[in-house]
Motif scaffolding. Structure first.
Motif, PDB file in Angstrom:
ATOM      1  N   VAL A  57       0.841  -1.203   0.000  1.00  0.00           N
ATOM      2  CA  VAL A  57       0.000   0.000   0.000  1.00  0.00           C
ATOM      3  C   VAL A  57       0.875   1.250   0.000  1.00  0.00           C
ATOM      4  N   LEU A  58       1.920   1.249   0.817  1.00  0.00           N
ATOM      5  CA  LEU A  58       2.838   2.383   0.862  1.00  0.00           C
ATOM      6  C   LEU A  58       3.465   2.636  -0.505  1.00  0.00           C
ATOM      7  N   LEU A  59       3.983   1.591  -1.131  1.00  0.00           N
ATOM      8  CA  LEU A  59       4.655   1.762  -2.415  1.00  0.00           C
ATOM      9  C   LEU A  59       3.672   2.177  -3.505  1.00  0.00           C
ATOM     10  N   GLY A  60       2.463   1.609  -3.473  1.00  0.00           N
ATOM     11  CA  GLY A  60       1.454   1.997  -4.443  1.00  0.00           C
ATOM     12  C   GLY A  60       1.039   3.447  -4.297  1.00  0.00           C
ATOM     13  N   CYS A  61       0.854   3.882  -3.059  1.00  0.00           N
ATOM     14  CA  CYS A  61       0.489   5.287  -2.818  1.00  0.00           C
ATOM     15  C   CYS A  61       1.622   6.227  -3.201  1.00  0.00           C
ATOM     16  N   ALA A  62       2.865   5.781  -3.019  1.00  0.00           N
ATOM     17  CA  ALA A  62       4.005   6.604  -3.419  1.00  0.00           C
ATOM     18  C   ALA A  62       4.013   6.787  -4.937  1.00  0.00           C
ATOM     19  N   GLY A  63       3.723   5.714  -5.667  1.00  0.00           N
ATOM     20  CA  GLY A  63       3.641   5.829  -7.117  1.00  0.00           C
ATOM     21  C   GLY A  63       2.537   6.773  -7.547  1.00  0.00           C
ATOM     22  N   ALA A  64       1.380   6.670  -6.894  1.00  0.00           N
ATOM     23  CA  ALA A  64       0.262   7.570  -7.205  1.00  0.00           C
ATOM     24  C   ALA A  64       0.616   9.018  -6.875  1.00  0.00           C
ATOM     25  N   ALA A  65       1.295   9.223  -5.750  1.00  0.00           N
ATOM     26  CA  ALA A  65       1.684  10.579  -5.353  1.00  0.00           C
ATOM     27  C   ALA A  65       2.673  11.175  -6.344  1.00  0.00           C
ATOM     28  N   ALA A  66       3.626  10.367  -6.798  1.00  0.00           N
ATOM     29  CA  ALA A  66       4.599  10.859  -7.776  1.00  0.00           C
ATOM     30  C   ALA A  66       3.906  11.255  -9.078  1.00  0.00           C
TER      31      ALA A  66
ATOM     32  N   LEU B  83       0.768  12.239  -9.435  1.00  0.00           N
ATOM     33  CA  LEU B  83       0.005  13.465  -9.204  1.00  0.00           C
ATOM     34  C   LEU B  83       0.912  14.698  -9.171  1.00  0.00           C
ATOM     35  N   GLU B  84       2.077  14.546  -8.533  1.00  0.00           N
ATOM     36  CA  GLU B  84       2.991  15.682  -8.442  1.00  0.00           C
ATOM     37  C   GLU B  84       3.615  16.008  -9.793  1.00  0.00           C
ATOM     38  N   ARG B  85       3.827  14.983 -10.604  1.00  0.00           N
ATOM     39  CA  ARG B  85       4.353  15.242 -11.951  1.00  0.00           C
ATOM     40  C   ARG B  85       3.325  16.003 -12.780  1.00  0.00           C
ATOM     41  N   ARG B  86       2.057  15.612 -12.653  1.00  0.00           N
ATOM     42  CA  ARG B  86       0.999  16.335 -13.360  1.00  0.00           C
ATOM     43  C   ARG B  86       0.886  17.777 -12.888  1.00  0.00           C
ATOM     44  N   ALA B  87       1.170  17.992 -11.600  1.00  0.00           N
ATOM     45  CA  ALA B  87       1.084  19.344 -11.042  1.00  0.00           C
ATOM     46  C   ALA B  87       2.303  20.196 -11.397  1.00  0.00           C
ATOM     47  N   GLY B  88       3.285  19.583 -12.044  1.00  0.00           N
ATOM     48  CA  GLY B  88       4.461  20.324 -12.480  1.00  0.00           C
ATOM     49  C   GLY B  88       5.517  20.529 -11.421  1.00  0.00           C
ATOM     50  N   ARG B  89       5.527  19.711 -10.385  1.00  0.00           N
ATOM     51  CA  ARG B  89       6.544  19.866  -9.344  1.00  0.00           C
ATOM     52  C   ARG B  89       7.893  19.362  -9.855  1.00  0.00           C
ATOM     53  N   GLN B  90       8.924  20.104  -9.502  1.00  0.00           N
ATOM     54  CA  GLN B  90      10.257  19.763  -9.979  1.00  0.00           C
ATOM     55  C   GLN B  90      10.729  18.425  -9.425  1.00  0.00           C
ATOM     56  N   ARG B  91      10.477  18.201  -8.156  1.00  0.00           N
ATOM     57  CA  ARG B  91      10.904  16.951  -7.524  1.00  0.00           C
ATOM     58  C   ARG B  91       9.712  15.992  -7.403  1.00  0.00           C
ATOM     59  N   TRP B  92       9.045  15.752  -8.497  1.00  0.00           N
ATOM     60  CA  TRP B  92       7.865  14.877  -8.495  1.00  0.00           C
ATOM     61  C   TRP B  92       8.206  13.448  -8.110  1.00  0.00           C
TER      62      TRP B  92
ATOM     63  N   ARG C 190      -0.068  15.806   0.084  1.00  0.00           N
ATOM     64  CA  ARG C 190       0.556  16.970  -0.550  1.00  0.00           C
ATOM     65  C   ARG C 190      -0.097  17.336  -1.868  1.00  0.00           C
ATOM     66  N   SER C 191      -0.810  16.390  -2.478  1.00  0.00           N
ATOM     67  CA  SER C 191      -1.417  16.626  -3.790  1.00  0.00           C
ATOM     68  C   SER C 191      -2.875  17.054  -3.697  1.00  0.00           C
ATOM     69  N   PHE C 192      -3.391  17.186  -2.484  1.00  0.00           N
ATOM     70  CA  PHE C 192      -4.792  17.549  -2.313  1.00  0.00           C
ATOM     71  C   PHE C 192      -4.922  18.829  -1.490  1.00  0.00           C
TER      72      PHE C 192
END
Length: 206
Positions: free
Chosen positions: A62-71, A73-82, A146-148
């Protein structure tokens, strides 16, 4: 600081078999009395099910899956360190056994049934299932939050906290762990999650 002091206090009492451990026997007796009063098979099954949520499976996936989802989302949001959630989750997953296993081996505390430890057992203190659930699910919630917006993030974190409390309660209810084993692991997880939140604020703000 309060979490560190409480963890140190409990660890000291476990090491010297101090009077604070009377809390464990008192809680265990109260839980046994309540179980005999209720005689609820569904509640007992719920306790076991909640306890199982603290295992490496499903908590680490679950942790690793949520980390992938968070990355993502952050890439879509344009974060440099997505990509930051991915190594963060990996480090959190690795730290769980690195923190818990040596402590279990050092304290070698027998479980609630009082049976001597077998040669292949590490001991019950601190609770591995409690630490695994709190660190894994807590880290996952911090990464996703962080993405919400604030409202969704607060609900996510509150729901995760309730789940982790449920895991600890299930362990005590099912007689898998002493109460202070669970509390100590919550303290340990809280310290790690505070450090994780600080790292995310420092390096993941852009």
């Amino acid at each position: 600081m309060a979490l560190a002091l409480l963890f140190a206090l409990i660890s000291w009492q476990v090491a010297v078999d101090g009077p604070l451990l009377g809390v464990d026997t008192g809680v265990r007796g109260a839980v046994h009395d309540l179980r005999r009063t209720l005689l609820s098979i569904p509640l007992n099954h719920l306790g076991v099910a909640l306890s199982d949520l603290g295992g490496g499976i499903p908590a680490v996936p679950v942790l690793l899956g949520c980390a992938g989802a968070a990355a993502r989302l952050e890439r879509r949001a344009g974060r440099q360190r997505w990509w930051l959630p991915l190594p963060t989750a990996a480090v959190a997953a690795v730290l769980i056994p690195l923190l818990v296993v040596p402590a279990k081996a050092y304290f070698a505390r027998p479980g609630p049934y009082g049976l001597p430890l077998a040669a292949d057992q590490w001991g019950w203190y601190p609770s591995g299932h409690t630490a695994t659930s709190a660190i894994a699910y807590g880290s996952a919630a911090l990464l996703l939050a962080r993405s919400f917006g604030r409202r969704v993030a607060r609900r996510l974190i509150a729901g995760t906290a309730a789940l982790c409390l449920g895991v600890g309660a299930g362990l005590v209810w099912s007689d898998y762990h002493w109460f202070l084993d669970v509390v100590a692991s919550w303290c340990l997880a809280g310290l790690l999650l505070q450090a994780l939140a600080a790292v995310l604020r420092r390096f993941g703000s852009h």
